[in-house]
Design an enzyme around this catalytic site. Structure first.
Site, PDB file in Angstrom:
ATOM      1  CG  HIS A  86      -2.779  15.958   5.724  1.00  0.00           C
ATOM      2  ND1 HIS A  86      -3.189  15.582   4.458  1.00  0.00           N
ATOM      3  CD2 HIS A  86      -3.076  14.912   6.537  1.00  0.00           C
ATOM      4  CE1 HIS A  86      -3.707  14.370   4.497  1.00  0.00           C
ATOM      5  NE2 HIS A  86      -3.656  13.918   5.752  1.00  0.00           N
ATOM      6  CE  LYS A 110      -9.638   8.657  12.105  1.00  0.00           C
ATOM      7  NZ  LYS A 110      -9.202   8.401  10.696  1.00  0.00           N
ATOM      8  NE  ARG A 167      -6.172  -7.170  -3.674  1.00  0.00           N
ATOM      9  CZ  ARG A 167      -6.713  -6.699  -2.554  1.00  0.00           C
ATOM     10  NH1 ARG A 167      -7.406  -7.515  -1.769  1.00  0.00           N
ATOM     11  NH2 ARG A 167      -6.582  -5.427  -2.204  1.00  0.00           N
ATOM     12  N   GLY A 174       0.831  -1.216   0.000  1.00  0.00           N
ATOM     13  CA  GLY A 174       0.000   0.000   0.000  1.00  0.00           C
ATOM     14  C   GLY A 174       0.856   1.253   0.000  1.00  0.00           C
ATOM     15  CB  CYS A 201      -1.485  11.898   8.775  1.00  0.00           C
ATOM     16  SG  CYS A 201      -3.091  11.610   8.075  1.00  0.00           S
TER      17      CYS A 201
HETATM   18  C1  2RA Z   1      -6.830  10.830   5.748  1.00  0.00           C
HETATM   19  N1  2RA Z   1      -5.845  10.861   7.972  1.00  0.00           N
HETATM   20  O1  2RA Z   1      -6.061  11.762   5.443  1.00  0.00           O
HETATM   21  C2  2RA Z   1      -6.666  10.092   7.061  1.00  0.00           C
HETATM   22  C3  2RA Z   1      -6.166   8.705   6.861  1.00  0.00           C
HETATM   23  N2  2RA Z   1      -4.868   8.635   6.381  1.00  0.00           N
HETATM   24  O2  2RA Z   1      -7.735  10.428   5.009  1.00  0.00           O
END
Ligand code: 2RA
Length: 330
Positions: A234, A205, A37, A10, A126
Protein backbone atom coordinates in the site's frame (compact mmCIF):
# COMPACT_ATOMS: atom_id res chain seq x y z
CA UNK A 1 5.64 -22.40 22.63
CA UNK A 2 2.51 -24.00 21.14
CA UNK A 3 1.23 -21.58 18.48
CA UNK A 4 -1.98 -21.73 16.43
CA UNK A 5 -2.30 -19.89 13.12
CA UNK A 6 -6.01 -19.52 12.37
CA UNK A 7 -6.54 -18.94 8.65
CA UNK A 8 -3.27 -20.72 7.89
CA UNK A 9 -4.24 -21.39 4.26
CA UNK A 10 -5.09 -17.77 3.44
CA UNK A 11 -2.75 -15.08 2.05
CA UNK A 12 -1.97 -13.46 5.42
CA UNK A 13 -1.87 -16.85 7.16
CA UNK A 14 0.78 -18.08 4.75
CA UNK A 15 2.86 -14.95 5.35
CA UNK A 16 2.47 -15.37 9.13
CA UNK A 17 3.97 -18.88 8.84
CA UNK A 18 6.79 -17.46 6.72
CA UNK A 19 7.51 -14.64 9.20
CA UNK A 20 7.36 -16.96 12.25
CA UNK A 21 10.03 -19.11 10.59
CA UNK A 22 12.15 -16.18 9.33
CA UNK A 23 12.22 -14.55 12.78
CA UNK A 24 12.84 -17.92 14.47
CA UNK A 25 9.86 -17.45 16.79
CA UNK A 26 10.18 -20.17 19.52
CA UNK A 27 7.47 -22.46 18.15
CA UNK A 28 7.61 -25.88 19.84
CA UNK A 29 4.36 -27.03 18.23
CA UNK A 30 2.52 -25.42 15.29
CA UNK A 31 -1.25 -25.77 14.92
CA UNK A 32 -2.31 -24.67 11.41
CA UNK A 33 -6.06 -24.02 11.65
CA UNK A 34 -8.61 -23.45 8.91
CA UNK A 35 -12.23 -24.10 7.99
CA UNK A 36 -13.59 -27.64 7.90
CA UNK A 37 -13.13 -27.83 4.11
CA UNK A 38 -9.36 -27.38 4.57
CA UNK A 39 -8.93 -29.82 7.48
CA UNK A 40 -6.41 -32.49 6.53
CA UNK A 41 -4.63 -30.33 3.97
CA UNK A 42 -0.94 -29.69 4.63
CA UNK A 43 0.96 -26.42 5.05
CA UNK A 44 4.75 -26.15 5.09
CA UNK A 45 6.39 -24.63 8.17
CA UNK A 46 10.16 -24.61 8.68
CA UNK A 47 10.43 -26.93 5.67
CA UNK A 48 8.14 -29.59 7.12
CA UNK A 49 4.48 -30.45 6.28
CA UNK A 50 1.88 -29.79 9.00
CA UNK A 51 -1.70 -31.03 8.82
CA UNK A 52 -4.45 -28.42 9.06
CA UNK A 53 -6.87 -28.93 11.95
CA UNK A 54 -10.30 -27.49 12.76
CA UNK A 55 -11.11 -24.71 15.21
CA UNK A 56 -12.59 -26.89 17.97
CA UNK A 57 -9.53 -29.17 18.01
CA UNK A 58 -7.25 -26.12 18.12
CA UNK A 59 -9.08 -24.67 21.15
CA UNK A 60 -8.86 -28.05 22.90
CA UNK A 61 -5.10 -28.13 22.26
CA UNK A 62 -4.75 -24.97 24.38
CA UNK A 63 -2.03 -23.13 22.40
CA UNK A 64 -0.23 -20.34 24.27
CA UNK A 65 -0.85 -17.95 21.37
CA UNK A 66 -3.29 -17.96 18.43
CA UNK A 67 -2.59 -15.70 15.46
CA UNK A 68 -5.87 -15.05 13.65
CA UNK A 69 -6.45 -13.99 10.07
CA UNK A 70 -9.81 -15.58 9.32
CA UNK A 71 -12.30 -12.73 9.07
CA UNK A 72 -14.44 -10.97 11.61
CA UNK A 73 -17.18 -13.57 11.97
CA UNK A 74 -14.77 -16.38 12.84
CA UNK A 75 -12.90 -14.10 15.20
CA UNK A 76 -16.04 -12.93 17.01
CA UNK A 77 -17.14 -16.56 17.54
CA UNK A 78 -13.82 -18.27 18.24
CA UNK A 79 -11.40 -15.75 19.78
CA UNK A 80 -13.39 -15.77 23.07
CA UNK A 81 -13.30 -19.59 23.08
CA UNK A 82 -9.52 -19.61 22.72
CA UNK A 83 -9.22 -16.90 25.38
CA UNK A 84 -11.44 -18.88 27.77
CA UNK A 85 -9.08 -21.84 27.31
CA UNK A 86 -6.15 -19.64 28.34
CA UNK A 87 -4.81 -18.78 24.87
CA UNK A 88 -3.75 -15.22 24.01
CA UNK A 89 -5.30 -14.26 20.65
CA UNK A 90 -3.82 -11.69 18.25
CA UNK A 91 -6.49 -10.93 15.67
CA UNK A 92 -6.08 -9.36 12.24
CA UNK A 93 -9.79 -8.71 11.62
CA UNK A 94 -11.58 -5.47 12.47
CA UNK A 95 -13.83 -7.33 14.95
CA UNK A 96 -12.13 -6.20 18.18
CA UNK A 97 -10.15 -3.11 17.10
CA UNK A 98 -12.56 -0.47 18.41
CA UNK A 99 -13.68 -2.48 21.46
CA UNK A 100 -12.81 -0.18 24.39
CA UNK A 101 -11.62 -3.19 26.40
CA UNK A 102 -9.25 -4.46 23.72
CA UNK A 103 -5.75 -3.18 22.97
CA UNK A 104 -5.00 -2.10 19.37
CA UNK A 105 -1.25 -2.56 19.03
CA UNK A 106 1.64 -1.49 16.85
CA UNK A 107 4.53 -2.80 18.98
CA UNK A 108 6.92 0.09 18.22
CA UNK A 109 4.27 2.52 19.48
CA UNK A 110 2.15 1.02 22.26
CA UNK A 111 3.07 -2.60 23.10
CA UNK A 112 3.71 -1.49 26.68
CA UNK A 113 -0.08 -1.20 27.11
CA UNK A 114 -0.40 -5.03 27.00
CA UNK A 115 -0.97 -6.88 30.29
CA UNK A 116 -1.48 -10.58 31.17
CA UNK A 117 -5.22 -9.84 31.37
CA UNK A 118 -5.30 -9.03 27.63
CA UNK A 119 -6.37 -12.34 26.08
CA UNK A 120 -7.62 -10.83 22.79
CA UNK A 121 -5.33 -8.24 21.19
CA UNK A 122 -6.27 -6.49 17.94
CA UNK A 123 -3.86 -6.02 15.06
CA UNK A 124 -4.67 -2.70 13.33
CA UNK A 125 -5.64 -2.38 9.68
CA UNK A 126 -2.69 -2.50 7.26
CA UNK A 127 -3.10 1.05 5.98
CA UNK A 128 -3.32 2.34 9.56
CA UNK A 129 -0.17 0.52 10.72
CA UNK A 130 2.09 1.99 8.06
CA UNK A 131 0.73 5.49 8.59
CA UNK A 132 1.00 5.59 12.39
CA UNK A 133 4.53 4.16 12.24
CA UNK A 134 5.53 7.46 10.60
CA UNK A 135 3.10 9.68 12.51
CA UNK A 136 3.88 8.52 16.06
CA UNK A 137 7.35 10.13 16.42
CA UNK A 138 6.15 13.32 14.68
CA UNK A 139 3.07 13.58 16.90
CA UNK A 140 5.23 13.13 20.00
CA UNK A 141 7.48 16.06 19.09
CA UNK A 142 5.23 18.43 17.13
CA UNK A 143 1.61 17.46 18.04
CA UNK A 144 -0.45 16.59 14.97
CA UNK A 145 -3.72 18.51 14.71
CA UNK A 146 -4.96 17.17 11.35
CA UNK A 147 -4.25 14.35 8.93
CA UNK A 148 -5.42 14.18 5.31
CA UNK A 149 -4.56 10.81 3.77
CA UNK A 150 -5.18 9.26 0.35
CA UNK A 151 -4.27 5.59 0.04
CA UNK A 152 -3.32 3.63 -3.08
CA UNK A 153 -3.94 0.07 -1.97
CA UNK A 154 -2.66 -3.23 -3.30
CA UNK A 155 -5.20 -5.77 -4.49
CA UNK A 156 -3.60 -8.30 -2.14
CA UNK A 157 -5.47 -6.48 0.63
CA UNK A 158 -8.65 -7.88 -0.89
CA UNK A 159 -7.24 -11.39 -1.27
CA UNK A 160 -6.68 -14.15 -3.82
CA UNK A 161 -9.94 -13.45 -5.70
CA UNK A 162 -8.74 -9.94 -6.55
CA UNK A 163 -5.34 -11.17 -7.71
CA UNK A 164 -7.10 -13.68 -9.97
CA UNK A 165 -9.39 -10.92 -11.35
CA UNK A 166 -6.38 -8.79 -12.28
CA UNK A 167 -4.59 -11.76 -13.88
CA UNK A 168 -7.72 -12.62 -15.91
CA UNK A 169 -8.24 -9.02 -17.04
CA UNK A 170 -4.56 -8.70 -17.94
CA UNK A 171 -4.88 -11.88 -20.02
CA UNK A 172 -8.14 -10.65 -21.57
CA UNK A 173 -10.11 -13.46 -19.96
CA UNK A 174 -13.45 -13.50 -18.14
CA UNK A 175 -13.53 -14.73 -14.54
CA UNK A 176 -14.87 -14.23 -11.03
CA UNK A 177 -14.96 -10.56 -10.00
CA UNK A 178 -13.68 -9.40 -6.61
CA UNK A 179 -14.66 -5.82 -7.46
CA UNK A 180 -17.74 -4.25 -9.07
CA UNK A 181 -15.55 -2.97 -11.92
CA UNK A 182 -12.39 -3.95 -13.79
CA UNK A 183 -9.19 -3.30 -11.81
CA UNK A 184 -6.72 -3.59 -14.73
CA UNK A 185 -5.90 -0.06 -16.02
CA UNK A 186 -8.26 1.32 -13.37
CA UNK A 187 -8.38 2.94 -9.90
CA UNK A 188 -11.37 2.14 -7.68
CA UNK A 189 -12.37 4.73 -5.04
CA UNK A 190 -14.03 1.94 -3.08
CA UNK A 191 -12.21 -0.22 -0.48
CA UNK A 192 -14.58 -2.29 1.71
CA UNK A 193 -18.21 -1.14 2.07
CA UNK A 194 -19.73 2.35 2.28
CA UNK A 195 -21.01 3.61 5.64
CA UNK A 196 -23.97 5.97 6.18
CA UNK A 197 -21.60 8.96 6.17
CA UNK A 198 -20.45 8.33 2.60
CA UNK A 199 -17.04 7.05 3.65
CA UNK A 200 -15.95 3.42 3.28
CA UNK A 201 -15.14 1.24 6.29
CA UNK A 202 -11.52 1.28 5.09
CA UNK A 203 -11.46 5.08 5.24
CA UNK A 204 -13.07 5.18 8.67
CA UNK A 205 -10.53 2.62 9.98
CA UNK A 206 -7.82 5.17 9.23
CA UNK A 207 -9.75 7.78 11.23
CA UNK A 208 -10.76 5.71 14.25
CA UNK A 209 -7.73 3.45 14.59
CA UNK A 210 -5.22 6.29 14.26
CA UNK A 211 -6.85 8.16 17.16
CA UNK A 212 -6.91 4.99 19.30
CA UNK A 213 -3.30 3.96 18.64
CA UNK A 214 -1.93 7.50 19.16
CA UNK A 215 -4.28 7.81 22.15
CA UNK A 216 -5.53 11.22 21.03
CA UNK A 217 -9.11 11.75 19.86
CA UNK A 218 -8.36 15.41 19.11
CA UNK A 219 -6.40 14.45 15.98
CA UNK A 220 -8.68 15.28 13.03
CA UNK A 221 -8.33 12.66 10.28
CA UNK A 222 -9.96 12.49 6.86
CA UNK A 223 -9.19 9.84 4.26
CA UNK A 224 -9.83 8.51 0.78
CA UNK A 225 -8.95 4.86 0.12
CA UNK A 226 -8.28 3.84 -3.48
CA UNK A 227 -7.68 0.34 -4.86
CA UNK A 228 -5.09 0.15 -7.65
CA UNK A 229 -3.73 -2.75 -9.74
CA UNK A 230 -0.56 -3.24 -7.65
CA UNK A 231 0.53 -6.26 -5.59
CA UNK A 232 3.61 -5.15 -3.65
CA UNK A 233 2.07 -3.01 -0.95
CA UNK A 234 0.00 0.00 0.00
CA UNK A 235 1.09 3.57 -0.71
CA UNK A 236 -0.22 6.67 1.06
CA UNK A 237 -0.05 10.37 0.35
CA UNK A 238 -0.28 12.06 3.77
CA UNK A 239 -0.68 15.74 4.62
CA UNK A 240 -0.12 16.73 8.26
CA UNK A 241 -0.87 19.97 10.08
CA UNK A 242 1.01 20.33 13.36
CA UNK A 243 0.29 22.44 16.41
CA UNK A 244 3.87 23.69 16.23
CA UNK A 245 6.23 24.66 13.43
CA UNK A 246 8.98 22.22 12.48
CA UNK A 247 12.23 21.88 10.57
CA UNK A 248 12.04 19.47 7.58
CA UNK A 249 15.54 18.17 8.28
CA UNK A 250 14.49 17.43 11.85
CA UNK A 251 11.47 15.53 10.49
CA UNK A 252 13.80 13.41 8.33
CA UNK A 253 16.11 12.85 11.33
CA UNK A 254 13.21 11.81 13.60
CA UNK A 255 11.93 9.34 11.00
CA UNK A 256 15.42 7.99 10.30
CA UNK A 257 15.85 7.30 14.01
CA UNK A 258 12.51 5.47 14.29
CA UNK A 259 12.89 1.66 14.47
CA UNK A 260 10.96 0.04 11.63
CA UNK A 261 10.98 3.16 9.44
CA UNK A 262 13.34 3.70 6.50
CA UNK A 263 13.59 7.15 4.88
CA UNK A 264 14.05 7.08 1.10
CA UNK A 265 14.05 10.74 0.13
CA UNK A 266 16.36 12.31 -2.46
CA UNK A 267 14.85 14.00 -5.51
CA UNK A 268 18.33 14.51 -7.03
CA UNK A 269 18.66 10.72 -7.39
CA UNK A 270 14.95 9.93 -7.87
CA UNK A 271 15.01 8.14 -4.51
CA UNK A 272 11.52 7.61 -3.02
CA UNK A 273 9.47 4.61 -1.78
CA UNK A 274 7.61 2.39 -4.24
CA UNK A 275 5.51 -0.75 -3.58
CA UNK A 276 7.45 -2.81 -6.11
CA UNK A 277 10.55 -2.42 -3.92
CA UNK A 278 8.76 -2.53 -0.55
CA UNK A 279 7.30 -5.97 -1.32
CA UNK A 280 8.67 -8.69 0.95
CA UNK A 281 10.24 -6.20 3.37
CA UNK A 282 9.09 -5.38 6.93
CA UNK A 283 10.01 -1.71 7.17
CA UNK A 284 7.72 1.24 6.47
CA UNK A 285 9.29 3.43 3.80
CA UNK A 286 8.87 7.23 3.88
CA UNK A 287 9.81 9.77 1.23
CA UNK A 288 8.70 12.93 -0.64
CA UNK A 289 9.10 14.70 2.71
CA UNK A 290 8.35 18.37 2.03
CA UNK A 291 6.73 21.38 3.65
CA UNK A 292 3.17 22.20 2.56
CA UNK A 293 3.49 25.93 1.88
CA UNK A 294 -0.25 26.34 1.40
CA UNK A 295 -0.90 26.43 5.15
CA UNK A 296 1.14 26.94 8.36
CA UNK A 297 2.94 24.12 10.22
CA UNK A 298 2.09 21.61 7.46
CA UNK A 299 3.98 18.74 5.83
CA UNK A 300 3.52 16.24 3.00
CA UNK A 301 4.76 12.63 3.16
CA UNK A 302 4.64 9.54 0.94
CA UNK A 303 4.45 6.28 2.93
CA UNK A 304 4.79 2.77 1.45
CA UNK A 305 4.79 -0.70 3.07
CA UNK A 306 4.09 -4.34 2.23
CA UNK A 307 0.51 -4.66 3.46
CA UNK A 308 0.82 -8.43 3.96
CA UNK A 309 3.97 -8.07 6.09
CA UNK A 310 4.22 -5.02 8.39
CA UNK A 311 0.58 -4.33 7.50
CA UNK A 312 -0.52 -7.70 8.84
CA UNK A 313 1.69 -10.77 9.43
CA UNK A 314 4.88 -9.14 10.72
CA UNK A 315 3.06 -6.75 13.06
CA UNK A 316 1.13 -9.74 14.42
CA UNK A 317 4.31 -11.78 14.98
CA UNK A 318 6.01 -8.76 16.58
CA UNK A 319 3.14 -8.59 19.09
CA UNK A 320 3.64 -12.31 19.75
CA UNK A 321 7.37 -11.68 20.27
CA UNK A 322 6.52 -8.99 22.82
CA UNK A 323 4.19 -11.40 24.63
CA UNK A 324 6.86 -14.12 24.68
CA UNK A 325 9.65 -11.77 25.79
CA UNK A 326 7.53 -10.45 28.67
CA UNK A 327 5.95 -13.77 29.72
CA UNK A 328 2.50 -12.41 28.87
CA UNK A 329 1.33 -15.26 26.62
CA UNK A 330 -0.99 -18.14 27.37
C1 2RA B 1 -7.65 -4.01 2.37
N1 2RA B 1 -6.94 -3.24 4.57
O1 2RA B 1 -6.55 -3.61 1.93
C2 2RA B 1 -7.91 -4.05 3.86
C3 2RA B 1 -7.97 -5.45 4.37
N2 2RA B 1 -6.77 -6.13 4.32
O2 2RA B 1 -8.56 -4.41 1.65
Amino acid sequence: MKVAVVGATGMVGEVMLQVLAERRFPVTELLPVASERSVGKEVIFQGKPHKVIGLADAVAAKPAIALFSAGGAISLEWAPKFAAAGTTVIDNSSAWRMDPDKKLVVPEINASQITREDKIIANPNCSTIQMVMALAPLHKKYTINRVVVSTYQSITGTGVKAVRQLENEYAGQQGEMAYPYPIHRNALPHCDVFEENGYTKEEMKLVRETQKILDDNTIAVTSTAIRIPVVGGHSESVNLQFENDFDVNDIRKLLNETPGVTVQDNTDTNTYPMPIYAQGKDDVFVGRIRRDHSQPNSLNLWIVADNLRKGAATNTVQIAEYLAANQLAG
